[in-house]
Design a protein around this motif. Structure first.
Motif, mmCIF file in Angstrom:
data_model
loop_
_atom_site.group_PDB
_atom_site.id
_atom_site.type_symbol
_atom_site.label_atom_id
_atom_site.label_comp_id
_atom_site.label_asym_id
_atom_site.label_seq_id
_atom_site.Cartn_x
_atom_site.Cartn_y
_atom_site.Cartn_z
ATOM 1 N N ALA A 16 -16.030 -4.882 0.320
ATOM 2 C CA ALA A 16 -14.270 -5.406 0.511
ATOM 3 C C ALA A 16 -14.168 -6.786 0.808
ATOM 4 O O ALA A 16 -13.784 -7.327 1.431
ATOM 5 C CB ALA A 16 -13.876 -4.712 1.839
ATOM 6 N N THR A 17 -15.028 -7.203 0.209
ATOM 7 C CA THR A 17 -15.910 -8.262 0.460
ATOM 8 C C THR A 17 -15.807 -9.519 -0.705
ATOM 9 O O THR A 17 -16.160 -8.977 -1.771
ATOM 10 C CB THR A 17 -17.464 -9.267 0.978
ATOM 11 N N LEU A 287 1.978 -3.999 -5.635
ATOM 12 C CA LEU A 287 1.024 -3.396 -4.611
ATOM 13 C C LEU A 287 1.212 -2.436 -3.035
ATOM 14 O O LEU A 287 1.348 -1.855 -1.871
ATOM 15 C CB LEU A 287 -0.464 -2.905 -5.405
ATOM 16 N N VAL A 288 0.965 -4.341 -2.519
ATOM 17 C CA VAL A 288 0.862 -4.493 -1.095
ATOM 18 C C VAL A 288 2.080 -4.112 -0.406
ATOM 19 O O VAL A 288 1.697 -3.047 0.613
ATOM 20 C CB VAL A 288 0.320 -5.082 -0.315
ATOM 21 N N THR A 289 2.914 -4.616 -0.856
ATOM 22 C CA THR A 289 3.714 -3.997 -0.385
ATOM 23 C C THR A 289 4.753 -2.694 -0.748
ATOM 24 O O THR A 289 5.610 -2.002 0.379
ATOM 25 C CB THR A 289 5.063 -4.683 -1.447
ATOM 26 N N PHE A 290 4.434 -2.278 -1.671
ATOM 27 C CA PHE A 290 4.596 -0.241 -2.415
ATOM 28 C C PHE A 290 4.059 -0.116 -1.722
ATOM 29 O O PHE A 290 4.840 1.150 -0.580
ATOM 30 C CB PHE A 290 4.555 -0.360 -3.311
ATOM 31 N N GLU A 369 -11.790 -9.027 5.975
ATOM 32 C CA GLU A 369 -10.739 -8.156 6.098
ATOM 33 C C GLU A 369 -9.829 -7.399 4.683
ATOM 34 O O GLU A 369 -9.173 -6.993 5.511
ATOM 35 C CB GLU A 369 -9.256 -8.788 6.771
ATOM 36 N N VAL A 370 -10.459 -7.556 3.696
ATOM 37 C CA VAL A 370 -9.608 -7.455 3.255
ATOM 38 C C VAL A 370 -10.287 -5.557 2.577
ATOM 39 O O VAL A 370 -11.624 -5.394 2.446
ATOM 40 C CB VAL A 370 -9.872 -7.476 1.424
ATOM 41 N N THR A 371 -8.968 -5.057 2.821
ATOM 42 C CA THR A 371 -8.895 -3.341 2.421
ATOM 43 C C THR A 371 -7.694 -2.969 1.554
ATOM 44 O O THR A 371 -7.010 -3.357 1.375
ATOM 45 C CB THR A 371 -9.503 -2.560 3.914
ATOM 46 N N LEU A 376 -7.507 -3.381 -3.788
ATOM 47 C CA LEU A 376 -7.057 -3.274 -5.284
ATOM 48 C C LEU A 376 -7.178 -4.387 -5.952
ATOM 49 O O LEU A 376 -7.044 -4.112 -6.962
ATOM 50 C CB LEU A 376 -5.926 -2.091 -5.443
ATOM 51 N N VAL A 377 -5.567 -5.047 -5.177
ATOM 52 C CA VAL A 377 -4.765 -5.820 -5.754
ATOM 53 C C VAL A 377 -6.501 -7.149 -6.417
ATOM 54 O O VAL A 377 -6.493 -7.638 -7.456
ATOM 55 C CB VAL A 377 -4.392 -6.952 -4.731
ATOM 56 N N LEU A 378 -7.331 -7.003 -5.705
ATOM 57 C CA LEU A 378 -8.253 -8.576 -5.652
ATOM 58 C C LEU A 378 -9.110 -7.653 -6.673
ATOM 59 O O LEU A 378 -9.499 -8.071 -8.092
ATOM 60 C CB LEU A 378 -8.596 -9.078 -4.211
#
Length: 435
Positions: A16-17, A287-290, A369-371, A376-378
């Motif tokens: 997550a980092t 992807l985040v929006t969907f 804070e990426v989860t 997935l995008v990163l």
């Protein structure tokens, strides 16, 4: 040709980092120090952007936060979906009533920059209104037109296969890998058809996806450096339209009627968001929006666009922010942009809504804070770094490619034009409008 991305500059993600900065966020000795404090006096600044409800809420949250610390500033907001935004903005500029702050991609900016309608951001940085010191040289160079920095990268994304993992699991279709082929794409669509679902949305209408297809053959829609030349021929376009016509004729992708109805529709109203189509090709950051719109009903995933050409390729496209050269509030507009890209709280609000940020401190603000979908995008960006190419600024008049691809793609879908004729018209008309 598009520019090959240096492996060292692309985002690395693990768990997550974020372990390293990206092409878009390596700190550089770029111009501009800390932004200067605003001058006194009431100011009104108009800001415009495109997107759906989720994005609108994020922009409003950031601008509300800015206004709390600047009682003498009012940010008037103008937002719309993609189609309505690009219908309105040229009209506003033509009428001398354009917003102070506006967002673009490399596909439209030359139309405004060539007319002197976009402010020099390095000049605003020199005045102390904008801090560029945390932006990589690569991200700054991506925003240059004829050696002048006219747009600032706020997010970079990749047209990718977005798939409904829940539906894939229910039907028993293997998760697509980043090296999957067009034949595998077709095979998966056949299985979804047998299960009573739409295999894929119809993508013959999407110029970034067509550009990705061209990149797989060492070509691109337009020549580099915004020069007024095409970098593909009618045969390439014919092949593209034929691929999707064959899918449609076989019942493996979205119907012409459905594709037409979705033009300009919010993301939340698409058949993919409703779980009626298993595969979509869209910018990876979406992807985040969907996922937010769908909630817990479905789990979405990302993989590279299937390989059709001679080599795998993933096209990196950017979202940028600009200042209107004719604005009476250029410095205040620059300060607002500075807050947007450099303030940690603002960065956390916006997250990765438009993709990988252009500056290292933004990445630092959100990396811990990426989860979920953001992670997935990163992860996807890191997985396809070796095959990624950066899209160049398109020449003046090239914005016609967006609407023309829709017109021709739908004409082919409805049987009003053959793929061959559509390919010829695409080349002829684009050649006539770029300059």
């Amino acid at each position: 040709m598009t520019q090959q991305i240096d492996r060292r500059l692309f985002l690395k993600a693990s768990g997550a980092t974020v372990l390293g900065a990206s092409l878009f966020a390596l700190a550089a000795c770029a111009p501009g120090g800390s932004a200067a404090a605003p001058t006194t006096g009431p100011r009104r600044v108009r800001a415009a952007w495109w997107g759906g409800d989720v994005r609108h809420a994020k922009f409003n949250g950031i601008y509300d936060l800015y206004q709390k610390g600047h009682d003498d500033v009012t940010i008037e907001r103008e937002f719309a979906d993609w189609a309505a935004y690009w219908e309105r903005l040229p009209t506003q500029f033509a009428g001398g009533n354009a917003p102070d702050i506006f967002h673009v991609t490399e596909r439209q900016i030359a139309d405004y920059a060539s007319r002197g309608q976009v402010a020099d951001l390095e000049a605003l940085a020199s005045s102390g209104a904008l801090d560029l010191s945390k932006f990589s040289q690569a991200s700054l160079d991506a925003g240059r037109y004829k050696d002048q920095l006219i747009m600032l990268l706020v997010g970079a994304t990749i047209p990718a296969t977005m798939f409904n993992q829940t539906v894939f699991d229910q039907v028993g279709v293997d998760t697509p890998a980043n090296d999957w082929t067009w034949d595998e794409f077709v095979s998966a669509s056949e299985k979804f058809k047998a299960a009573g679902l739409v295999g894929s949305t119809y993508q013959a209408i999407a110029s970034p996806v067509f550009d990705t297809f061209l990149a797989q053959n060492g070509k691109s829609l337009f020549a580099p450096d915004a020069s007024p030349e095409l970098n593909f021929d009618a045969k390439d376009a014919e092949e593209w339209f034929q691929l999707w016509k064959d899918l449609q004729d076989a019942g493996l992708c979205q119907s012409a009627e459905s594709a037409s109805e979705e033009q300009g529709a919010p993301f939340e109203d698409t058949i993919f968001a409703k779980g009626q189509a298993a595969i979509h090709v869209q910018n990876s950051n979406q992807l985040v929006t969907f996922q937010s719109a769908i909630g817990d009903q479905y789990t979405l995933g990302l993989s590279a666009f299937p390989q059709i050409g001679k080599k795998p390729a993933s096209l990196v496209i950017g979202s940028y922010v600009c200042v209107n050269e004719k604005s009476s509030q250029k410095e205040e507009s620059a300060r607002i942009i500075d807050f947007f890209v450099n303030d940690p709280e603002a960065n956390k609000i916006f997250g990765l809504e438009l993709g990988t940020p252009g500056n290292s401190n933004w990445v630092d603000a959100v990396s811990s804070e990426v989860t979920g979908a953001d992670k997935l995008v990163l992860d996807f960006a890191g997985a396809v770094e070796n095959q990624s190419v950066f899209a160049a600024i398109r020449p003046t008049g090239a914005s016609r490619a967006e609407t023309l691809m829709v017109e021709l793609g739908l004409a082919v879908a409805f049987g009003q034009q053959s793929p061959k004729d559509a390919g010829t018209r695409l080349v002829d008309e684009l050649s006539s409008v770029i300059s």
